[in-house]
Design a protein around this motif. Structure first.
Motif, PDB file in Angstrom:
ATOM      1  N   VAL A 161       0.832  -1.202   0.000  1.00 18.14           N
ATOM      2  CA  VAL A 161       0.000   0.000   0.000  1.00 18.14           C
ATOM      3  C   VAL A 161       0.870   1.257   0.000  1.00 18.14           C
ATOM      4  CG1 VAL A 161      -1.691   1.324   1.313  1.00 18.14           C
ATOM      5  CG2 VAL A 161      -1.975  -1.138   1.054  1.00 18.14           C
ATOM      6  N   ALA A 162       1.936   1.247   0.824  1.00 19.53           N
ATOM      7  CA  ALA A 162       2.830   2.404   0.893  1.00 19.53           C
ATOM      8  C   ALA A 162       3.544   2.636  -0.436  1.00 19.53           C
ATOM      9  CB  ALA A 162       3.849   2.218   2.011  1.00 19.53           C
ATOM     10  N   ASP A 163       3.970   1.542  -1.107  1.00 19.67           N
ATOM     11  CA  ASP A 163       4.626   1.699  -2.408  1.00 19.67           C
ATOM     12  C   ASP A 163       3.664   2.244  -3.457  1.00 19.67           C
ATOM     13  OD1 ASP A 163       6.901   0.744  -1.289  1.00 19.67           O
ATOM     14  OD2 ASP A 163       6.700  -1.295  -2.086  1.00 19.67           O
ATOM     15  N   GLY A 164       2.406   1.793  -3.422  1.00 20.50           N
ATOM     16  CA  GLY A 164       1.436   2.316  -4.368  1.00 20.50           C
ATOM     17  C   GLY A 164       1.136   3.793  -4.152  1.00 20.50           C
ATOM     18  N   VAL A 165       1.018   4.200  -2.894  1.00 18.87           N
ATOM     19  CA  VAL A 165       0.784   5.614  -2.590  1.00 18.87           C
ATOM     20  C   VAL A 165       1.986   6.460  -3.004  1.00 18.87           C
ATOM     21  CG1 VAL A 165       0.430   7.266  -0.718  1.00 18.87           C
ATOM     22  CG2 VAL A 165      -0.853   5.133  -0.747  1.00 18.87           C
ATOM     23  N   PHE A 166       3.204   5.932  -2.789  1.00 13.34           N
ATOM     24  CA  PHE A 166       4.410   6.664  -3.174  1.00 13.34           C
ATOM     25  C   PHE A 166       4.475   6.885  -4.683  1.00 13.34           C
ATOM     26  CE2 PHE A 166       8.850   6.043  -4.690  1.00 13.34           C
ATOM     27  CZ  PHE A 166       9.339   7.286  -4.322  1.00 13.34           C
ATOM     28  N   ARG A 167       4.202   5.839  -5.469  1.00 14.56           N
ATOM     29  CA  ARG A 167       4.251   5.978  -6.923  1.00 14.56           C
ATOM     30  C   ARG A 167       3.137   6.891  -7.444  1.00 14.56           C
ATOM     31  NH1 ARG A 167       6.678   1.095  -6.051  1.00 14.56           N
ATOM     32  NH2 ARG A 167       8.361   0.520  -7.503  1.00 14.56           N
ATOM     33  N   ALA A 168       1.952   6.803  -6.841  1.00 17.60           N
ATOM     34  CA  ALA A 168       0.854   7.662  -7.290  1.00 17.60           C
ATOM     35  C   ALA A 168       1.143   9.136  -6.999  1.00 17.60           C
ATOM     36  CB  ALA A 168      -0.446   7.231  -6.617  1.00 17.60           C
ATOM     37  N   GLU A 169       1.643   9.430  -5.800  1.00 14.88           N
ATOM     38  CA  GLU A 169       1.941  10.822  -5.460  1.00 14.88           C
ATOM     39  C   GLU A 169       3.119  11.349  -6.266  1.00 14.88           C
ATOM     40  OE1 GLU A 169       2.750  13.500  -1.439  1.00 14.88           O
ATOM     41  OE2 GLU A 169       2.165  11.386  -1.292  1.00 14.88           O
ATOM     42  N   LEU A 170       4.093  10.469  -6.531  1.00 12.25           N
ATOM     43  CA  LEU A 170       5.239  10.888  -7.331  1.00 12.25           C
ATOM     44  C   LEU A 170       4.815  11.193  -8.777  1.00 12.25           C
ATOM     45  CD1 LEU A 170       8.340  11.176  -6.933  1.00 12.25           C
ATOM     46  CD2 LEU A 170       8.551   8.895  -7.930  1.00 12.25           C
ATOM     47  N   GLY A 171       3.960  10.330  -9.355  1.00 13.32           N
ATOM     48  CA  GLY A 171       3.483  10.590 -10.708  1.00 13.32           C
ATOM     49  C   GLY A 171       2.656  11.860 -10.802  1.00 13.32           C
ATOM     50  N   GLU A 172       1.834  12.132  -9.783  1.00 14.73           N
ATOM     51  CA  GLU A 172       1.039  13.359  -9.794  1.00 14.73           C
ATOM     52  C   GLU A 172       1.924  14.601  -9.677  1.00 14.73           C
ATOM     53  OE1 GLU A 172      -2.623  15.413  -7.234  1.00 14.73           O
ATOM     54  OE2 GLU A 172      -1.847  13.414  -6.716  1.00 14.73           O
ATOM     55  N   PHE A 173       2.980  14.501  -8.868  1.00 18.75           N
ATOM     56  CA  PHE A 173       3.897  15.631  -8.718  1.00 18.75           C
ATOM     57  C   PHE A 173       4.615  15.925 -10.032  1.00 18.75           C
ATOM     58  CE2 PHE A 173       8.355  16.820  -7.813  1.00 18.75           C
ATOM     59  CZ  PHE A 173       8.129  18.120  -7.374  1.00 18.75           C
ATOM     60  N   PHE A 174       5.135  14.887 -10.692  1.00 16.00           N
ATOM     61  CA  PHE A 174       5.841  15.087 -11.955  1.00 16.00           C
ATOM     62  C   PHE A 174       4.883  15.548 -13.058  1.00 16.00           C
ATOM     63  CE2 PHE A 174       9.265  11.918 -10.540  1.00 16.00           C
ATOM     64  CZ  PHE A 174      10.036  12.939 -10.030  1.00 16.00           C
ATOM     65  N   THR A 175       3.658  15.071 -13.046  1.00 20.79           N
ATOM     66  CA  THR A 175       2.676  15.506 -14.044  1.00 20.79           C
ATOM     67  C   THR A 175       2.394  17.002 -13.925  1.00 20.79           C
ATOM     68  OG1 THR A 175       1.666  13.306 -14.033  1.00 20.79           O
ATOM     69  CG2 THR A 175       0.354  15.110 -14.936  1.00 20.79           C
TER      70      THR A 175
END
Length: 273
Positions: free
Chosen positions: A12-26
């Protein structure tokens, strides 16, 4: 040392990290043609590879922009010093990237280009890049006060089954205009995707040409046995000279008596009748 966590919490933590990272870069790298990121973790460091169409703008002058992004990500997710590094990778074929084309369509609409002209321009560029099919859906208040949706398609596209997950690249973006918010969705079918092209669609049928038949003008004989097998003659035993045994050396040759010879001559003569 960080306390151990369960596997469920870690996923769950890895999924939240990748989702927030993708939103930041977007949000930060939209103008640079951001097309996704990849996270690689090792024992000592974490590497984040940013895929974009304009990598030089991500790096900045003398690497200043990439260092700023590294510092922001490290402070937000509390990475230790010298344990995080960011890299920029150029998208090889941006015509087959749904994210890149969705961002391109978004900036065309923000620039004031007509909806139909912008969509058909993106659709033509995608098909010229070698895609099997493309679909663009744009919804919202396009021209009138009433919201509606418009769909632009070209080529062949699958919508269901496992091939839709393996070979269809999809991206969704929102663009804020004066009349309201428009939704953009771009789908691109590319058979050379996550899986190899040797695994085609399930309904693919390969047509093979029949073998060329030979035309014979004269009868001939065909050898059915194994090829290149010459008959081998049986080995011939060498004739050896007879050697008399040693124990027979003292015996003399047998000489028939004379009376036996006369009796044989008498018996062999025919009888007179």
């Amino acid at each position: 040392m960080a306390p151990p966590i369960s596997k469920k919490r870690k996923f769950v933590a890895d999924g939240v990290f990748r989702a927030e990272l993708g939103e930041f870069f977007t949000r930060e790298l939209a103008e640079e043609g951001y097309s996704g990121c990849e996270v690689r973790e090792t024992h000592s460091r974490t590497e984040i590879i940013i895929r974009a169409t304009h990598t030089q703008e991500i790096l900045g002058e003398r690497g200043r922009r990439i260092r700023e992004l590294t510092s922001l990500v490290r402070k937000r997710f509390k990475f230790p010093e010298d344990s995080l590094e960011l890299f920029a990778e150029k998208v090889q074929n941006r015509g087959l990237s749904a994210v890149a084309q969705c961002e391109s369509l978004r900036y065309k609409l923000l620039g004031g280009l007509a909806v139909r002209r912008a969509c058909y321009g993106v659709l033509r560029f995608v098909m010229e890049s070698g895609a099997r099919g493309c679909e663009i859906v744009i919804s919202g208040k396009l021209r009138a006060a009433r919201a509606k949706a418009m769909k632009f398609t070209d080529g062949f596209l699958v919508h269901s089954g496992q091939p839709a997950k393996d070979f269809v690249d999809c991206a969704v973006r929102h663009v804020l205009l004066r009349q309201g918010v428009l939704g953009l969705k771009v789908k691109i079918l590319n058979l050379v995707g996550p899986k190899d092209s040797r695994y085609p669609l399930p309904d693919y049928v390969e047509h093979r040409d029949p073998p060329i038949e030979k035309v014979y003008s004269e009868p001939f004989s065909e050898q059915r046995g194994p090829a290149n097998m010459d008959p081998v003659a049986a080995p011939v035993a060498e004739e050896q000279e007879y050697a008399e045994p040693q124990e027979y050396a003292g015996y003399q040759e047998y000489v028939e008596p004379q009376e036996y010879a006369d009796y044989r001559e008498h018996v062999d003569q025919p009888a007179d009748f």
